[in-house]
Write an enzyme that holds these catalytic residues in place. Sequence first.
Site, PDB file in Angstrom:
ATOM      1  N   TYR A  84      -1.127  -0.999  10.508  1.00  0.00           N
ATOM      2  CA  TYR A  84      -1.490  -1.213   9.042  1.00  0.00           C
ATOM      3  C   TYR A  84      -0.263  -0.747   8.208  1.00  0.00           C
ATOM      4  O   TYR A  84       0.258  -1.545   7.535  1.00  0.00           O
ATOM      5  CB  TYR A  84      -2.965  -0.645   8.496  1.00  0.00           C
ATOM      6  CG  TYR A  84      -3.112  -0.690   7.082  1.00  0.00           C
ATOM      7  CD1 TYR A  84      -3.534  -1.807   6.619  1.00  0.00           C
ATOM      8  CD2 TYR A  84      -2.762   0.273   6.304  1.00  0.00           C
ATOM      9  CE1 TYR A  84      -3.686  -2.058   5.254  1.00  0.00           C
ATOM     10  CE2 TYR A  84      -3.084   0.346   4.855  1.00  0.00           C
ATOM     11  CZ  TYR A  84      -3.622  -0.923   4.356  1.00  0.00           C
ATOM     12  OH  TYR A  84      -3.925  -1.082   3.008  1.00  0.00           O
ATOM     13  N   SER A  93       0.885  -1.016   0.027  1.00  0.00           N
ATOM     14  CA  SER A  93       0.027   0.059  -0.064  1.00  0.00           C
ATOM     15  C   SER A  93       0.678   1.442   0.196  1.00  0.00           C
ATOM     16  O   SER A  93       1.918   1.289   0.632  1.00  0.00           O
ATOM     17  CB  SER A  93      -0.781   0.102   1.161  1.00  0.00           C
ATOM     18  OG  SER A  93      -1.638   1.130   1.454  1.00  0.00           O
TER      19      SER A  93
END
Length: 311
Positions: A200, A187
């Site tokens: 995350y 990401s």
Amino acid sequence: MEPFADALFWVGAVTVLWLSVSSLWSLINGIRVWILGNGNLMRASSLGKWAVVTGATDGIGKAYAEELARRGFAIVLISRTQEKLDEVSKAIESKYKVETKTISADFGSVDIYPKIESGLAGLEIGVLVNNVGVSYSYPEFFLNIPDVDSFINNMININIMSVCQMTRLVLPRMVDRSKGVILNVASASGMYPVPLLTLYSSTKAFVDFFSRGLDAEYKSKGIIIQSVLPFYVTTKLSKIRKPTLDIPTPERYVKAQLSTIGLQTQSNGYLPHAIMGWVTASLLPAKLLNKYVMGMGLSQRARYLKKQKQG
């Protein structure tokens, strides 16, 4: 003063030359990646019959499965819910006339890999897409995360352990055949710290470093390992439904990303995302970026908590 002036002249000349060459190289490289691309690489005829996709029933994972099937790969779909797997499997077989295989597995558990290994036995795997992932329900301070102990284990198992273990299962046979592609979907949140999504962001940074390190280790063996760093895409994970130029559909994103394979070890996968990545990671001062991201997270957190309070 003349020697000093001469020195300044040469420093300036060398600087201008370096900037000119650097800019020209960036332009040439940009044309090579984003206009010419490398779309013909991702074919079953050149890499191997099967492509394995984790998190394959929704969003980016489903788009990878469909696009790779369109390019002639038989598809192994791995996800948690057998009903969804059967639905996607049937649709792919009907539309693209390729063979599929399904393996139901909850990547939040660590005892699933013998089952997956058995399901992959004997397959000529040309592509592995490590896509499965999980994020926060909403931005939150680390110590305020509900059931934080379970949250930590689940996120590490899904976002990190799955990438390591799936690579362990598939890479040896790729090395034996001296060809294969592994795409690890990280990401853009892994490019820099993201406060309030700290865990995350950290797991995605791991995926990025893991991918780039392995690519250096196995490039000489004929294996391509790429770190894929998307910004927002219209998926359930992002909770964004309406596509825009900078927020593509999964299908549009995947088609663009597959053209970068073999050209970039670390890729944002999509030209608008590459521009965003260059601005955020290279141009903006780290303190300013951190402050902006923190402010955005606080705003999203406040909206979520207000909505929850209103019922």
